[in-house]
Scaffold this motif. Structure first.
Motif, PDB file in Angstrom:
ATOM      1  N   GLY A  89      -1.428   3.991  -3.759  1.00 45.06           N
ATOM      2  CA  GLY A  89      -0.106   4.278  -3.655  1.00 45.06           C
ATOM      3  C   GLY A  89       0.857   3.200  -4.170  1.00 45.06           C
ATOM      4  N   SER A  90       2.166   3.770  -3.830  1.00 45.01           N
ATOM      5  CA  SER A  90       3.237   3.053  -4.881  1.00 45.01           C
ATOM      6  C   SER A  90       4.156   2.511  -3.348  1.00 45.01           C
ATOM      7  CB  SER A  90       4.138   3.698  -5.440  1.00 45.01           C
ATOM      8  OG  SER A  90       3.109   4.279  -6.539  1.00 45.01           O
ATOM      9  N   LEU A  91       4.257   3.458  -2.252  1.00 43.68           N
ATOM     10  CA  LEU A  91       5.230   3.213  -1.308  1.00 43.68           C
ATOM     11  C   LEU A  91       4.556   3.923   0.060  1.00 43.68           C
ATOM     12  CD1 LEU A  91       8.271   2.902  -0.652  1.00 43.68           C
ATOM     13  CD2 LEU A  91       8.636   5.221  -0.789  1.00 43.68           C
ATOM     14  N   TYR A  92       4.908   3.176   1.054  1.00 39.64           N
ATOM     15  CA  TYR A  92       4.160   3.754   2.412  1.00 39.64           C
ATOM     16  C   TYR A  92       5.354   4.077   3.277  1.00 39.64           C
ATOM     17  CZ  TYR A  92       1.570   3.887   6.699  1.00 39.64           C
ATOM     18  OH  TYR A  92       1.198   4.529   8.276  1.00 39.64           O
ATOM     19  N   LEU A  93       5.547   5.511   3.507  1.00 37.82           N
ATOM     20  CA  LEU A  93       6.543   6.170   4.155  1.00 37.82           C
ATOM     21  C   LEU A  93       6.184   6.603   5.555  1.00 37.82           C
ATOM     22  CD1 LEU A  93       9.378   7.433   4.511  1.00 37.82           C
ATOM     23  CD2 LEU A  93       8.415   9.482   3.671  1.00 37.82           C
ATOM     24  N   VAL A 130      14.228  -0.207   6.175  1.00 39.14           N
ATOM     25  CA  VAL A 130      14.395   0.281   7.776  1.00 39.14           C
ATOM     26  C   VAL A 130      15.470   1.365   7.813  1.00 39.14           C
ATOM     27  CG1 VAL A 130      14.691  -0.232  10.267  1.00 39.14           C
ATOM     28  CG2 VAL A 130      13.415  -1.828   8.745  1.00 39.14           C
ATOM     29  N   CYS A 131      15.230   2.596   7.815  1.00 38.85           N
ATOM     30  CA  CYS A 131      16.285   3.724   7.737  1.00 38.85           C
ATOM     31  C   CYS A 131      16.515   4.313   9.222  1.00 38.85           C
ATOM     32  CB  CYS A 131      15.650   4.472   6.872  1.00 38.85           C
ATOM     33  SG  CYS A 131      15.504   4.120   5.136  1.00 38.85           S
ATOM     34  N   LYS A 165      19.134   9.995   5.011  1.00 35.74           N
ATOM     35  CA  LYS A 165      19.050   8.494   4.978  1.00 35.74           C
ATOM     36  C   LYS A 165      17.612   7.939   4.469  1.00 35.74           C
ATOM     37  CE  LYS A 165      23.108   7.515   6.169  1.00 35.74           C
ATOM     38  NZ  LYS A 165      24.080   6.976   5.172  1.00 35.74           N
ATOM     39  N   ILE A 166      16.589   8.522   4.821  1.00 36.01           N
ATOM     40  CA  ILE A 166      15.430   8.367   4.144  1.00 36.01           C
ATOM     41  C   ILE A 166      15.035   8.493   2.856  1.00 36.01           C
ATOM     42  CG2 ILE A 166      12.688   9.049   4.644  1.00 36.01           C
ATOM     43  CD1 ILE A 166      13.447   9.228   7.553  1.00 36.01           C
ATOM     44  N   SER A 167      15.561   9.816   2.465  1.00 37.03           N
ATOM     45  CA  SER A 167      15.585  10.522   0.992  1.00 37.03           C
ATOM     46  C   SER A 167      16.293   9.198   0.192  1.00 37.03           C
ATOM     47  CB  SER A 167      16.276  11.496   0.619  1.00 37.03           C
ATOM     48  OG  SER A 167      15.397  12.569   1.522  1.00 37.03           O
ATOM     49  N   ILE A 195      10.341   2.600   6.827  1.00 39.02           N
ATOM     50  CA  ILE A 195      10.092   3.019   7.984  1.00 39.02           C
ATOM     51  C   ILE A 195      11.357   3.529   8.945  1.00 39.02           C
ATOM     52  CG2 ILE A 195       8.146   1.291   8.263  1.00 39.02           C
ATOM     53  CD1 ILE A 195       9.687  -0.340   9.959  1.00 39.02           C
ATOM     54  N   SER A 196      11.236   4.026   9.989  1.00 39.29           N
ATOM     55  CA  SER A 196      12.326   4.254  10.814  1.00 39.29           C
ATOM     56  C   SER A 196      12.831   3.339  11.750  1.00 39.29           C
ATOM     57  CB  SER A 196      12.159   5.470  11.394  1.00 39.29           C
ATOM     58  OG  SER A 196      11.349   5.435  12.739  1.00 39.29           O
ATOM     59  N   GLU A 197      14.078   3.251  12.152  1.00 41.61           N
ATOM     60  CA  GLU A 197      14.475   2.396  12.924  1.00 41.61           C
ATOM     61  C   GLU A 197      13.855   2.083  14.426  1.00 41.61           C
ATOM     62  OE1 GLU A 197      18.903   2.888  13.289  1.00 41.61           O
ATOM     63  OE2 GLU A 197      18.379   4.903  13.770  1.00 41.61           O
ATOM     64  N   PHE A 198      13.169   3.424  14.745  1.00 38.57           N
ATOM     65  CA  PHE A 198      12.425   3.541  16.084  1.00 38.57           C
ATOM     66  C   PHE A 198      11.083   2.972  16.206  1.00 38.57           C
ATOM     67  CE2 PHE A 198      15.985   6.817  15.768  1.00 38.57           C
ATOM     68  CZ  PHE A 198      16.869   6.192  16.744  1.00 38.57           C
TER      69      PHE A 198
END
Length: 135
Positions: free
Chosen positions: A32-36, A78-79, A85-87, A60-63
């Motif tokens: 991988g390159s990024l972990y969503l 942290v989005c 916003k995640i995009s 990651i999300s703020e939650f």
């Protein structure tokens, strides 16, 4: 064209995969390159720690409780739980120079190494003792 369209275009022209369920994620983390991880109300996603230990930079999300951990790497990871916003976060990360990506990867490893079982147990005991003393 909005960020969602740009991201979809990038996905269609790249090697982004959703692997679904897997018995062992080690191979996937190495590739991988990024972990969503856009979770909605997760106390602590252990998979985020695992990804960081493997050197994957998480968005990651703020939650999720791991925002405490991820903020130590870079607060922009942290989005809000909002697809645009995640995009934007994904596009921001992939537009970084390679040296910055490597620095974030190494910082992810360093930060995640501090969060061990022993430390978690020790912190829990301290907090639990503190609560008991107040009763």
């Amino acid at each position: 064209m909005d960020n969602k369209d740009l991201l979809n275009e990038d996905i269609n022209n790249s090697s982004i995969y959703n692997i679904g369920k897997s018995k062992s994620i080690e191979k996937h983390l190495q590739e991988g390159s990024l972990y969503l991880h856009p979770a909605r109300g997760e106390a602590w996603g252990l998979s985020i720690n695992e990804a960081m230990l493997a050197g994957l930079v998480p968005i990651i999300s703020e939650f999720t409780g791991t925002r405490e951990l991820v903020n130590q790497v870079d607060s922009r990871l942290v989005c809000p739980l909002d697809e645009s916003k995640i995009s934007e976060g994904i596009i921001w990360y992939f537009n970084l120079p390679i040296a910055e990506k490597k620095a974030l990867s190494e910082k992810s490893r360093i930060v995640a190494r501090k969060y061990t079982e022993e430390e978690a147990v020790s912190n829990f005991k301290q907090e639990f003792t503190s609560v008991l003393e107040k009763i």
